[in-house]
Motif scaffolding. Structure first.
Motif, PDB file in Angstrom:
ATOM      1  N   PRO A   1       9.876 -13.302  -1.970  1.00  0.00           N
ATOM      2  CA  PRO A   1       9.947 -12.354  -1.017  1.00  0.00           C
ATOM      3  C   PRO A   1       8.552 -11.793  -0.670  1.00  0.00           C
ATOM      4  CG  PRO A   1      11.240 -11.259  -2.624  1.00  0.00           C
ATOM      5  CD  PRO A   1      10.706 -12.767  -3.245  1.00  0.00           C
ATOM      6  N   CYS A   2       8.189 -11.548   0.630  1.00  0.00           N
ATOM      7  CA  CYS A   2       6.990 -10.981   1.107  1.00  0.00           C
ATOM      8  C   CYS A   2       6.950 -10.363   2.348  1.00  0.00           C
ATOM      9  CB  CYS A   2       5.998 -12.215   1.005  1.00  0.00           C
ATOM     10  SG  CYS A   2       6.537 -13.451   2.325  1.00  0.00           S
ATOM     11  N   GLU A   3       6.045  -9.525   2.608  1.00  0.00           N
ATOM     12  CA  GLU A   3       5.738  -8.692   3.888  1.00  0.00           C
ATOM     13  C   GLU A   3       5.023  -9.237   4.902  1.00  0.00           C
ATOM     14  OE1 GLU A   3       6.156  -4.685   3.448  1.00  0.00           O
ATOM     15  OE2 GLU A   3       7.414  -4.880   1.901  1.00  0.00           O
ATOM     16  N   GLU A   4       3.745  -9.729   4.158  1.00  0.00           N
ATOM     17  CA  GLU A   4       2.401 -10.190   4.856  1.00  0.00           C
ATOM     18  C   GLU A   4       2.142 -11.614   4.480  1.00  0.00           C
ATOM     19  OE1 GLU A   4       0.741  -8.490   7.268  1.00  0.00           O
ATOM     20  OE2 GLU A   4       2.072  -6.895   6.919  1.00  0.00           O
TER      21      GLU A   4
ATOM     22  N   CYS B   1       3.909 -16.203   4.828  1.00  0.00           N
ATOM     23  CA  CYS B   1       5.058 -15.508   4.618  1.00  0.00           C
ATOM     24  C   CYS B   1       5.871 -15.575   6.235  1.00  0.00           C
ATOM     25  CB  CYS B   1       4.601 -13.885   4.582  1.00  0.00           C
ATOM     26  SG  CYS B   1       6.007 -12.832   4.321  1.00  0.00           S
ATOM     27  N   VAL B   2       7.127 -16.097   6.025  1.00  0.00           N
ATOM     28  CA  VAL B   2       7.943 -16.348   7.206  1.00  0.00           C
ATOM     29  C   VAL B   2       9.409 -15.916   7.167  1.00  0.00           C
ATOM     30  CG1 VAL B   2       6.603 -18.263   7.991  1.00  0.00           C
ATOM     31  CG2 VAL B   2       8.800 -18.641   6.406  1.00  0.00           C
ATOM     32  N   PRO B   3       9.968 -15.191   8.077  1.00  0.00           N
ATOM     33  CA  PRO B   3      11.407 -14.611   8.063  1.00  0.00           C
ATOM     34  C   PRO B   3      12.243 -15.844   7.831  1.00  0.00           C
ATOM     35  CG  PRO B   3      10.698 -14.766  10.508  1.00  0.00           C
ATOM     36  CD  PRO B   3       9.375 -15.125   9.507  1.00  0.00           C
TER      37      PRO B   3
ATOM     38  N   SER C   1      16.034 -16.781   8.463  1.00  0.00           N
ATOM     39  CA  SER C   1      16.702 -16.610   9.737  1.00  0.00           C
ATOM     40  C   SER C   1      18.112 -15.999   9.507  1.00  0.00           C
ATOM     41  CB  SER C   1      17.221 -17.926  10.737  1.00  0.00           C
ATOM     42  OG  SER C   1      17.779 -19.039   9.815  1.00  0.00           O
ATOM     43  N   LEU C   2      18.641 -16.398   8.269  1.00  0.00           N
ATOM     44  CA  LEU C   2      20.118 -15.775   7.871  1.00  0.00           C
ATOM     45  C   LEU C   2      19.716 -14.243   7.301  1.00  0.00           C
ATOM     46  CD1 LEU C   2      21.392 -18.770   6.125  1.00  0.00           C
ATOM     47  CD2 LEU C   2      21.893 -18.064   8.653  1.00  0.00           C
ATOM     48  N   ASN C   3      18.750 -13.837   7.238  1.00  0.00           N
ATOM     49  CA  ASN C   3      18.481 -12.655   6.458  1.00  0.00           C
ATOM     50  C   ASN C   3      17.020 -11.821   6.898  1.00  0.00           C
ATOM     51  OD1 ASN C   3      17.403 -10.489   4.804  1.00  0.00           O
ATOM     52  ND2 ASN C   3      18.121 -11.718   3.091  1.00  0.00           N
ATOM     53  N   PRO C   4      16.884 -10.846   7.234  1.00  0.00           N
ATOM     54  CA  PRO C   4      15.641 -10.566   8.023  1.00  0.00           C
ATOM     55  C   PRO C   4      14.330 -10.249   7.033  1.00  0.00           C
ATOM     56  CG  PRO C   4      16.954  -8.470   7.588  1.00  0.00           C
ATOM     57  CD  PRO C   4      17.707  -9.673   7.250  1.00  0.00           C
ATOM     58  N   GLN C   5      14.621 -10.414   5.658  1.00  0.00           N
ATOM     59  CA  GLN C   5      13.742 -10.620   4.579  1.00  0.00           C
ATOM     60  C   GLN C   5      12.914 -11.918   4.825  1.00  0.00           C
ATOM     61  OE1 GLN C   5      12.938  -8.747   1.583  1.00  0.00           O
ATOM     62  NE2 GLN C   5      11.186  -9.988   1.767  1.00  0.00           N
ATOM     63  N   ARG C   6      11.428 -11.789   4.583  1.00  0.00           N
ATOM     64  CA  ARG C   6      10.327 -12.704   4.718  1.00  0.00           C
ATOM     65  C   ARG C   6      10.256 -13.285   3.315  1.00  0.00           C
ATOM     66  NH1 ARG C   6       7.239 -12.047   9.386  1.00  0.00           N
ATOM     67  NH2 ARG C   6       5.381 -12.448   8.189  1.00  0.00           N
ATOM     68  N   PHE C   7       9.636 -14.748   3.526  1.00  0.00           N
ATOM     69  CA  PHE C   7       9.643 -15.512   1.984  1.00  0.00           C
ATOM     70  C   PHE C   7       8.232 -16.162   2.206  1.00  0.00           C
ATOM     71  CE2 PHE C   7      14.064 -14.404   2.101  1.00  0.00           C
ATOM     72  CZ  PHE C   7      14.377 -14.066   0.862  1.00  0.00           C
ATOM     73  N   CYS C   8       7.640 -16.404   1.234  1.00  0.00           N
ATOM     74  CA  CYS C   8       6.476 -17.219   1.039  1.00  0.00           C
ATOM     75  C   CYS C   8       6.988 -18.781   1.052  1.00  0.00           C
ATOM     76  CB  CYS C   8       5.878 -17.046  -0.398  1.00  0.00           C
ATOM     77  SG  CYS C   8       5.032 -15.653  -0.614  1.00  0.00           S
TER      78      CYS C   8
ATOM     79  N   THR D   1       2.033 -26.687   6.442  1.00  0.00           N
ATOM     80  CA  THR D   1       2.153 -27.976   6.989  1.00  0.00           C
ATOM     81  C   THR D   1       0.777 -28.756   6.534  1.00  0.00           C
ATOM     82  OG1 THR D   1       1.564 -27.932   9.201  1.00  0.00           O
ATOM     83  CG2 THR D   1       3.730 -27.427   8.740  1.00  0.00           C
ATOM     84  N   PHE D   2       0.773 -30.109   6.808  1.00  0.00           N
ATOM     85  CA  PHE D   2      -0.340 -30.938   6.816  1.00  0.00           C
ATOM     86  C   PHE D   2      -1.338 -30.402   7.380  1.00  0.00           C
ATOM     87  CE2 PHE D   2      -2.926 -34.591   8.011  1.00  0.00           C
ATOM     88  CZ  PHE D   2      -3.385 -35.009   6.900  1.00  0.00           C
ATOM     89  N   PHE D   3      -1.247 -29.916   8.826  1.00  0.00           N
ATOM     90  CA  PHE D   3      -2.177 -29.208   9.754  1.00  0.00           C
ATOM     91  C   PHE D   3      -2.330 -27.740   9.460  1.00  0.00           C
ATOM     92  CE2 PHE D   3       0.091 -32.950  11.862  1.00  0.00           C
ATOM     93  CZ  PHE D   3      -0.975 -33.903  12.127  1.00  0.00           C
ATOM     94  N   GLN D   4      -2.018 -27.213   8.071  1.00  0.00           N
ATOM     95  CA  GLN D   4      -2.332 -26.184   7.778  1.00  0.00           C
ATOM     96  C   GLN D   4      -1.554 -24.994   8.712  1.00  0.00           C
ATOM     97  OE1 GLN D   4      -6.437 -25.648   7.270  1.00  0.00           O
ATOM     98  NE2 GLN D   4      -6.045 -26.982   4.948  1.00  0.00           N
ATOM     99  N   HIS D   5      -0.277 -25.240   9.196  1.00  0.00           N
ATOM    100  CA  HIS D   5       0.539 -24.307   9.939  1.00  0.00           C
ATOM    101  C   HIS D   5       1.626 -23.895   8.891  1.00  0.00           C
ATOM    102  CE1 HIS D   5      -0.869 -26.368  13.375  1.00  0.00           C
ATOM    103  NE2 HIS D   5      -1.400 -25.343  13.916  1.00  0.00           N
ATOM    104  N   CYS D   6       1.944 -22.582   9.048  1.00  0.00           N
ATOM    105  CA  CYS D   6       3.122 -22.109   8.091  1.00  0.00           C
ATOM    106  C   CYS D   6       4.354 -22.888   8.508  1.00  0.00           C
ATOM    107  CB  CYS D   6       3.210 -20.576   8.314  1.00  0.00           C
ATOM    108  SG  CYS D   6       1.887 -19.716   7.617  1.00  0.00           S
ATOM    109  N   SER D   7       5.101 -23.479   7.713  1.00  0.00           N
ATOM    110  CA  SER D   7       6.424 -23.997   7.772  1.00  0.00           C
ATOM    111  C   SER D   7       7.213 -23.112   7.857  1.00  0.00           C
ATOM    112  CB  SER D   7       6.647 -24.862   6.449  1.00  0.00           C
ATOM    113  OG  SER D   7       5.957 -25.931   6.213  1.00  0.00           O
TER     114      SER D   7
END
Length: 154
Positions: A33-36, A45-47, A49-56, A60-66
């Motif tokens: 779990p994370c916030e930032e 750190c992304v939300p 979808s089944l829970n408002p909690q965010r996780f690390c 991606t290969f192009f350095q975007h957050c999955s």
């Protein structure tokens, strides 16, 4: 020799960047779990979808957050919603669920479980659709016997 000199020039800069981000930063692994974004080793750190909690999550290969994806057996509408990238129709209705891929990277089709009514062997997870007695309906049955055959249970 030039490579070693380069490393000594960058080392202080990297230490300054690490120190500036704070001691609690960059210490959380995948799925924690994370916030930032800064809290995660991956910087993502992304939300969920089944829970408002965010996780690390990973980059991606192009350095975007999955983005977070649904695990197998969760209800879905599109392939991209699933970790496996397989959203398969289950049953006779319009309901769909995330399913795994085979070793050949094909989506595993949904199959009926033990005891479910069936019309053919391919409908069943066990690949066995038989009647227990002549007057009973066809049902998915586990394979049995030494050769794992499709036999009625005694």
């Amino acid at each position: 020799m030039a490579g070693v000199a380069w490393m000594w020039l960058w080392r202080p800069l990297l230490l300054l960047l690490w120190a500036a981000s704070g001691p609690e930063a960059w210490n959380k692994g995948m799925g924690e779990p994370c916030e930032e974004h800064q809290e995660c080793r991956s910087g993502c750190c992304v939300p969920n979808s089944l829970n408002p909690q965010r996780f690390c999550t990973a980059q991606t290969f192009f350095q975007h957050c999955s983005p977070w994806h649904k695990p197998n057996d969760y209800q879905c509408d599109h392939h991209w919603e699933c970790q496996s990238n397989c959203c398969v129709q289950i049953g006779l209705g319009m309901m769909r669920a995330c399913m795994p891929k085979t070793i050949f990277l094909q989506c595993v089709p949904w199959r009926k479980l033990k005891g479910d009514l069936c019309r053919s062997h391919h409908e069943c997870l066990s690949q066995c659709c038989i009647r227990q007695v002549d007057s009973s309906p066809y049902r998915c049955t586990p394979r049995s016997g030494v050769l794992a055959q499709c036999l009625p249970q005694q």
